[in-house]
Write a protein that holds these residues in place. Sequence first.
Motif, PDB file in Angstrom:
ATOM      1  N   ILE A  41      -3.002  -4.149   6.576  1.00 47.72           N
ATOM      2  CA  ILE A  41      -3.912  -2.610   5.715  1.00 47.72           C
ATOM      3  C   ILE A  41      -3.185  -2.040   4.523  1.00 47.72           C
ATOM      4  O   ILE A  41      -2.273  -1.259   5.537  1.00 47.72           O
ATOM      5  N   LEU A  42      -3.498  -1.816   3.909  1.00 41.86           N
ATOM      6  CA  LEU A  42      -2.592  -1.161   2.894  1.00 41.86           C
ATOM      7  C   LEU A  42      -3.322  -0.020   3.518  1.00 41.86           C
ATOM      8  O   LEU A  42      -4.886   0.342   2.798  1.00 41.86           O
ATOM      9  N   LEU A  43      -2.327   1.211   3.170  1.00 44.78           N
ATOM     10  CA  LEU A  43      -3.114   2.460   3.580  1.00 44.78           C
ATOM     11  C   LEU A  43      -1.787   3.211   2.536  1.00 44.78           C
ATOM     12  O   LEU A  43      -1.015   2.965   1.880  1.00 44.78           O
ATOM     13  N   VAL A  44      -2.461   4.805   1.639  1.00 35.53           N
ATOM     14  CA  VAL A  44      -1.643   5.414   0.968  1.00 35.53           C
ATOM     15  C   VAL A  44      -1.886   7.185   1.617  1.00 35.53           C
ATOM     16  O   VAL A  44      -2.646   7.217   1.951  1.00 35.53           O
ATOM     17  N   ARG A  45      -0.354   7.552   1.092  1.00 32.59           N
ATOM     18  CA  ARG A  45      -0.785   9.135   1.413  1.00 32.59           C
ATOM     19  C   ARG A  45      -0.392   9.665   0.557  1.00 32.59           C
ATOM     20  O   ARG A  45       0.459   9.461  -0.263  1.00 32.59           O
ATOM     21  N   HIS A  46      -1.826  10.971  -0.206  1.00 35.30           N
ATOM     22  CA  HIS A  46      -1.656  11.356  -1.733  1.00 35.30           C
ATOM     23  C   HIS A  46      -0.695  12.813  -1.568  1.00 35.30           C
ATOM     24  O   HIS A  46      -0.354  13.013  -0.321  1.00 35.30           O
ATOM     25  N   THR A  47       0.194  13.258  -3.363  1.00 40.17           N
ATOM     26  CA  THR A  47       0.721  14.046  -2.723  1.00 40.17           C
ATOM     27  C   THR A  47      -0.159  15.524  -2.500  1.00 40.17           C
ATOM     28  O   THR A  47      -0.103  17.058  -2.641  1.00 40.17           O
ATOM     29  N   TYR A  48      -1.624  15.215  -2.770  1.00 41.78           N
ATOM     30  CA  TYR A  48      -2.190  16.984  -2.912  1.00 41.78           C
ATOM     31  C   TYR A  48      -4.043  16.804  -1.549  1.00 41.78           C
ATOM     32  O   TYR A  48      -4.833  17.530  -1.862  1.00 41.78           O
ATOM     33  N   ALA A  49      -3.883  15.684  -0.696  1.00 45.09           N
ATOM     34  CA  ALA A  49      -4.254  15.493   0.256  1.00 45.09           C
ATOM     35  C   ALA A  49      -4.085  15.329   1.367  1.00 45.09           C
ATOM     36  O   ALA A  49      -2.917  14.496   1.503  1.00 45.09           O
ATOM     37  N   ALA A  50      -4.697  15.623   2.441  1.00 49.70           N
ATOM     38  CA  ALA A  50      -3.489  15.456   3.955  1.00 49.70           C
ATOM     39  C   ALA A  50      -4.481  14.118   4.413  1.00 49.70           C
ATOM     40  O   ALA A  50      -5.108  13.201   4.121  1.00 49.70           O
ATOM     41  N   GLY A  51      -3.259  13.605   4.804  1.00 50.92           N
ATOM     42  CA  GLY A  51      -3.831  12.220   6.114  1.00 50.92           C
ATOM     43  C   GLY A  51      -3.679  11.191   4.642  1.00 50.92           C
ATOM     44  O   GLY A  51      -3.767  11.050   3.880  1.00 50.92           O
ATOM     45  N   GLU A 123       3.495   8.641  -0.412  1.00 48.63           N
ATOM     46  CA  GLU A 123       4.253   7.323   0.752  1.00 48.63           C
ATOM     47  C   GLU A 123       2.810   6.169   0.509  1.00 48.63           C
ATOM     48  O   GLU A 123       1.416   6.299   0.304  1.00 48.63           O
ATOM     49  N   ARG A 124       2.835   4.562  -0.043  1.00 46.51           N
ATOM     50  CA  ARG A 124       1.957   3.723   0.759  1.00 46.51           C
ATOM     51  C   ARG A 124       2.963   2.244   1.642  1.00 46.51           C
ATOM     52  O   ARG A 124       4.198   2.907   1.362  1.00 46.51           O
ATOM     53  N   GLY A 125       1.749   1.778   2.133  1.00 48.54           N
ATOM     54  CA  GLY A 125       2.343   0.898   3.199  1.00 48.54           C
ATOM     55  C   GLY A 125       1.618  -0.054   3.763  1.00 48.54           C
ATOM     56  O   GLY A 125       0.210   0.396   3.470  1.00 48.54           O
ATOM     57  N   PHE A 126       1.586  -1.170   3.868  1.00 48.32           N
ATOM     58  CA  PHE A 126       1.180  -1.752   5.163  1.00 48.32           C
ATOM     59  C   PHE A 126       1.069  -2.156   6.379  1.00 48.32           C
ATOM     60  O   PHE A 126       1.979  -1.539   6.830  1.00 48.32           O
ATOM     61  N   PHE A 127      -0.647  -1.311   6.983  1.00 50.03           N
ATOM     62  CA  PHE A 127      -0.103  -1.812   8.695  1.00 50.03           C
ATOM     63  C   PHE A 127      -0.839  -2.301   9.968  1.00 50.03           C
ATOM     64  O   PHE A 127      -1.859  -1.995   8.822  1.00 50.03           O
ATOM     65  N   ALA A 128      -0.469  -2.630  10.787  1.00 47.71           N
ATOM     66  CA  ALA A 128      -1.468  -3.294  11.071  1.00 47.71           C
ATOM     67  C   ALA A 128      -2.626  -2.595  11.947  1.00 47.71           C
ATOM     68  O   ALA A 128      -2.728  -1.750  11.725  1.00 47.71           O
ATOM     69  N   ALA A 131      -1.862  -0.461  15.026  1.00 43.95           N
ATOM     70  CA  ALA A 131      -0.385   0.723  14.831  1.00 43.95           C
ATOM     71  C   ALA A 131      -0.553   0.944  13.446  1.00 43.95           C
ATOM     72  O   ALA A 131      -0.252   1.090  12.640  1.00 43.95           O
ATOM     73  N   LEU A 132      -1.597   2.149  13.600  1.00 42.61           N
ATOM     74  CA  LEU A 132      -2.243   3.005  12.132  1.00 42.61           C
ATOM     75  C   LEU A 132      -0.930   4.238  12.093  1.00 42.61           C
ATOM     76  O   LEU A 132      -0.162   4.232  13.186  1.00 42.61           O
ATOM     77  N   PRO A 133      -0.691   4.820  10.718  1.00 45.28           N
ATOM     78  CA  PRO A 133       0.569   5.601  11.055  1.00 45.28           C
ATOM     79  C   PRO A 133      -0.138   6.885  11.748  1.00 45.28           C
ATOM     80  O   PRO A 133      -1.910   6.971  11.593  1.00 45.28           O
ATOM     81  N   GLU A 134       0.169   8.128  11.997  1.00 39.97           N
ATOM     82  CA  GLU A 134      -0.197   8.720  12.367  1.00 39.97           C
ATOM     83  C   GLU A 134      -1.084   9.845  11.075  1.00 39.97           C
ATOM     84  O   GLU A 134       0.056   9.380   9.836  1.00 39.97           O
ATOM     85  N   GLY A 135      -1.747  10.123  11.512  1.00 38.86           N
ATOM     86  CA  GLY A 135      -2.867  10.852  10.467  1.00 38.86           C
ATOM     87  C   GLY A 135      -3.470  10.109   9.581  1.00 38.86           C
ATOM     88  O   GLY A 135      -3.996  10.430   8.556  1.00 38.86           O
ATOM     89  N   VAL A 136      -3.805   9.221   9.898  1.00 41.03           N
ATOM     90  CA  VAL A 136      -5.156   8.632   9.274  1.00 41.03           C
ATOM     91  C   VAL A 136      -6.486   9.549   9.350  1.00 41.03           C
ATOM     92  O   VAL A 136      -6.990   9.577  10.501  1.00 41.03           O
ATOM     93  N   THR A 137      -6.436   8.961   8.209  1.00 39.09           N
ATOM     94  CA  THR A 137      -7.982   9.832   8.667  1.00 39.09           C
ATOM     95  C   THR A 137      -9.082   9.678   9.179  1.00 39.09           C
ATOM     96  O   THR A 137      -9.747   8.507   9.443  1.00 39.09           O
ATOM     97  N   LYS A 138     -10.747  10.690   9.827  1.00 35.43           N
ATOM     98  CA  LYS A 138     -11.426   9.680  10.484  1.00 35.43           C
ATOM     99  C   LYS A 138     -11.736   8.536   9.614  1.00 35.43           C
ATOM    100  O   LYS A 138     -12.691   7.642  10.572  1.00 35.43           O
ATOM    101  N   GLY A 139     -12.794   9.108   7.859  1.00 37.40           N
ATOM    102  CA  GLY A 139     -13.203   8.504   8.085  1.00 37.40           C
ATOM    103  C   GLY A 139     -12.506   7.112   7.677  1.00 37.40           C
ATOM    104  O   GLY A 139     -13.598   5.966   7.639  1.00 37.40           O
ATOM    105  N   THR A 140     -11.344   7.136   7.171  1.00 40.01           N
ATOM    106  CA  THR A 140     -10.180   5.173   7.255  1.00 40.01           C
ATOM    107  C   THR A 140     -10.572   5.439   8.560  1.00 40.01           C
ATOM    108  O   THR A 140     -10.632   3.699   8.223  1.00 40.01           O
ATOM    109  N   ARG A 141     -10.430   5.674   9.250  1.00 36.59           N
ATOM    110  CA  ARG A 141     -10.273   5.051  11.053  1.00 36.59           C
ATOM    111  C   ARG A 141     -11.497   4.216  11.213  1.00 36.59           C
ATOM    112  O   ARG A 141     -12.040   3.409  11.701  1.00 36.59           O
ATOM    113  N   ARG A 142     -12.448   4.482  10.737  1.00 38.13           N
ATOM    114  CA  ARG A 142     -13.928   4.236  11.109  1.00 38.13           C
ATOM    115  C   ARG A 142     -14.545   2.876  10.466  1.00 38.13           C
ATOM    116  O   ARG A 142     -15.050   2.014  11.018  1.00 38.13           O
TER     117      ARG A 142
END
Length: 157
Positions: A41-51, A123-128, A131-142
């Motif tokens: 799954i493609l996930l991104v980490r913004h410079t202006y928001a946590a997670g 940062e951006r990346g694809f994750f199983a 095996a999600l990275p530390e700090g995935v937001t609650k809504g994204t995890r849901r």
Amino acid sequence: MSEWRMRFEPVITPIFRTWWRMRRGMTLGVRGVALDSEGRILLVRHTYAAGWHLPGGGVEGGEAAIDAIMREMVEEGGVEATAPPALIGFFSNHANFPNDHIALYRFDAWRPCPPSSEGEIAERGFFAADALPEGVTKGTRRRIAELFEGAPLSAHW
């Protein structure tokens, strides 16, 4: 993005969001789900928001939600649709702001392209899914749990 904007983005963004939301009764955002050839799954980490988040952003005035997600996926994720994305659903995001909603789309056919966002994505990346990275937001995890692990659907982001 200019060095000046990158330095002041954490201060500027909340101020502009507050002003913008006071001017609108309802806000609409979009998020996209794109998988690579390995099913990650493609996930991104913004410079202006946590997670870590699914890529996406706000729908601009006069813009269709589907156009917004196609734009945001290119900007943030380097994902260019080769077929229209499928709407998964609409979710309330009232914990973020009263009357905020998010439309979630799935990208089944896409090709990589250079991301057009300058400085917005740290940062951006694809994750199983397992095996999600530390700090995935609650809504994204849901959403990931619903889409890939059979969790019950929720109307809330």
